[in-house]
Design a protein around this motif. Structure first.
Motif, PDB file in Angstrom:
ATOM      1  N   ALA A 202       0.827  -1.207   0.000  1.00 13.66           N
ATOM      2  CA  ALA A 202       0.000   0.000   0.000  1.00 13.66           C
ATOM      3  C   ALA A 202       0.858   1.251   0.000  1.00 13.66           C
ATOM      4  N   ILE A 203       1.940   1.223   0.751  1.00 10.74           N
ATOM      5  CA  ILE A 203       2.842   2.383   0.776  1.00 10.74           C
ATOM      6  C   ILE A 203       3.496   2.572  -0.587  1.00 10.74           C
ATOM      7  N   ASP A 204       3.962   1.482  -1.155  1.00  8.99           N
ATOM      8  CA  ASP A 204       4.689   1.582  -2.420  1.00  8.99           C
ATOM      9  C   ASP A 204       3.784   2.025  -3.559  1.00  8.99           C
ATOM     10  N   LEU A 205       2.515   1.561  -3.540  1.00  5.70           N
ATOM     11  CA  LEU A 205       1.610   1.882  -4.646  1.00  5.70           C
ATOM     12  C   LEU A 205       1.069   3.300  -4.580  1.00  5.70           C
ATOM     13  N   THR A 206       1.258   3.958  -3.455  1.00  2.00           N
ATOM     14  CA  THR A 206       0.757   5.332  -3.340  1.00  2.00           C
ATOM     15  C   THR A 206       1.901   6.303  -3.067  1.00  2.00           C
ATOM     16  N   ALA A 207       2.417   6.280  -1.831  1.00  2.00           N
ATOM     17  CA  ALA A 207       3.499   7.196  -1.484  1.00  2.00           C
ATOM     18  C   ALA A 207       4.771   6.876  -2.263  1.00  2.00           C
ATOM     19  N   SER A 301       6.375  10.903   0.868  1.00  2.00           N
ATOM     20  CA  SER A 301       7.502  10.003   0.664  1.00  2.00           C
ATOM     21  C   SER A 301       7.202   8.648   1.295  1.00  2.00           C
ATOM     22  N   TYR A 302       7.977   7.667   0.904  1.00  4.79           N
ATOM     23  CA  TYR A 302       7.803   6.306   1.428  1.00  4.79           C
ATOM     24  C   TYR A 302       8.023   6.286   2.932  1.00  4.79           C
ATOM     25  N   LEU A 387      -2.320  14.494  -5.847  1.00  8.10           N
ATOM     26  CA  LEU A 387      -1.797  13.190  -5.468  1.00  8.10           C
ATOM     27  C   LEU A 387      -0.617  12.785  -6.338  1.00  8.10           C
ATOM     28  N   ALA A 388      -0.625  13.195  -7.598  1.00  4.20           N
ATOM     29  CA  ALA A 388       0.433  12.798  -8.517  1.00  4.20           C
ATOM     30  C   ALA A 388       1.679  13.674  -8.401  1.00  4.20           C
ATOM     31  N   ILE A 389       1.585  14.746  -7.620  1.00  2.99           N
ATOM     32  CA  ILE A 389       2.706  15.699  -7.518  1.00  2.99           C
ATOM     33  C   ILE A 389       3.559  15.351  -6.312  1.00  2.99           C
ATOM     34  N   SER A 390       4.837  15.202  -6.502  1.00  3.35           N
ATOM     35  CA  SER A 390       5.758  14.949  -5.400  1.00  3.35           C
ATOM     36  C   SER A 390       6.461  16.218  -4.997  1.00  3.35           C
TER      37      SER A 390
END
Length: 391
Positions: A202-207, A301-302, A387-390
């Motif tokens: 879940a963390i990897d697929l989002t954050a 971030s992760y 959501l897509a912006i880091s």
């Protein structure tokens, strides 16, 4: 549907390549808890059984004043050794589990038919000494009752005169119910396994994708956002379900390692139990997957998502912890409360009481309603372009 399945298979394949996530989801999470629990139970039970069967040495001060009592102790596999100069300090320093001290006037009082005193010096805070103290007390109590009956008979009285009230202890707990008490903490491990099984994915697929800036290319595809979310949730649920299955399978080996026959209990963790547990936990798998995705969506971030989910982890295990220390009488409405209902139902299964259809329906209904709310909240979050912006 094809787009959703494409996302699903993509995430599953990529996660299978991540050895660290795979190790946590399918090895450490589902197996570590059951293995540690079964190992500790095996060690504790065998240790207690060994203490109950093997001879024990008990220091006795003033043993020469009570020869009959000493012979009774020896006949009960209790070796009488020389007394210690400071028995209280010996018990406190754990040089002795229990010490008996015969009163100086024991012989005089005994010959006069008066009550005599035997001090049992022990430390009630030492758990390892409890079985030893219990054995010594049982022998002393049996000796006192026998000698008291002999005194009454010598005076021409029936021993029943001294016992006007006879207490008949009728324990209604079945052998499986006693086993359920021993394994009542199992729901804690099951919920924790579901949480850990899907957490890293879940963390990897989002954050994680947000940090790697791979969400934006995914979102520009002509695919509805809800299909992308559905594919990701399905992948998380798959790993959580497999993790839960492995955990239940690991617990099913408990009767092979714990001497349940010597304990006089019956433990049924077979196919029927496993199937019912998996059914009851289905709503929690979806609910936790949605909550993990929702919380991870707020992280940039992760590592930040790991921090958030570490706090969230306390929520699903809270009912298990509370039920282990607080006695709660189950009410009908409790089965509709996610987490709480699953805890109550699984404990019933462990006790052999069974879970009626209406209780199962409440567990599933309440859980899936909560899961739907969490999914809608996550879907709303996925609609945001931020959501897509880091960064």
């Amino acid at each position: 549907m094809s787009a959703m399945l494409a996302v699903y298979w993509k995430e599953v394949r990529e996660n299978l390549r991540d050895r660290r996530a795979l190790l946590n989801a399918l090895v450490t999470g589902p197996l570590l808890g059951p293995v540690l629990f079964i190992t500790m139970m095996n060690i504790a039970v065998n240790r207690e059984l060994a203490k109950a069967d093997q001879p024990i040495a008990v220091p006795v001060i003033g043993a020469e004043a009570a020869p009959n009592l000493m012979r009774t102790l020896k006949a009960s596999n209790i070796d009488v050794v020389a007394g210690l100069p400071d028995p209280e300090a010996a018990v406190r320093d754990q040089r002795a589990d229990v010490v008996l001290r015969i009163a100086p006037d024991y012989t005089k009082a005994w010959n006069a038919g008066q009550p005599v005193q035997v001090e049992v010096i022990h430390d009630s805070s030492r758990r390892d000494a409890i079985p030893v103290v219990a054995r010594v007390r049982a022998v002393l109590d049996a000796y006192a009752k026998r000698e008291g009956a002999m005194r009454l008979i010598a005076r021409g009285l029936s021993p029943s005169v001294a016992a006007p009230l006879q207490v008949a202890d009728r324990d209604q707990a079945s052998s499986q119910a006693r086993a359920g008490l021993m394994f009542s903490f199992m729901p804690y491990f099951l919920v924790l396994t579901v949480f850990v099984g899907g957490m890293y994915l879940a963390i990897d697929l989002t954050a994680g994708e947000r940090e790697r800036q791979s969400l934006e290319p995914l979102f520009v595809n002509p695919v509805a956002r809800w299909k992308i979310l559905a594919g990701k949730l399905m992948a998380i649920c798959t790993f959580s379900l497999v993790s839960l299955f492995l955990c239940v399978l690991a617990f099913s080996t408990a009767p092979w390692f714990i001497p349940i026959e010597k304990l006089g209990i019956m433990l049924d963790l077979g196919v029927g139990f496993a199937a019912h547990v998996l059914l009851l936990m289905l709503p929690l798998i979806v609910l936790l997957a949605a909550l993990q995705s929702l919380v991870s969506a707020f992280a940039r971030s992760y590592r930040e998502a790991q921090t958030y989910l570490s706090v969230l982890m306390m929520v699903p295990i809270l009912p298990s912890v509370l039920l282990s220390v607080i006695q709660v009488r189950a009410e009908s409405w409790m089965y509709a409360v996610p987490l709480l209902g699953q805890n109550l139902a699984i404990v019933q299964l462990l006790r052999g009481d069974g879970v009626p259809a209406w209780q199962t329906a409440l567990c599933l209904g309440g859980g899936f309603v909560a899961a739907l709310v969490a999914i809608l909240a996550t879907a709303w979050m996925y609609r945001s372009e931020r959501l897509a912006i880091s960064g």
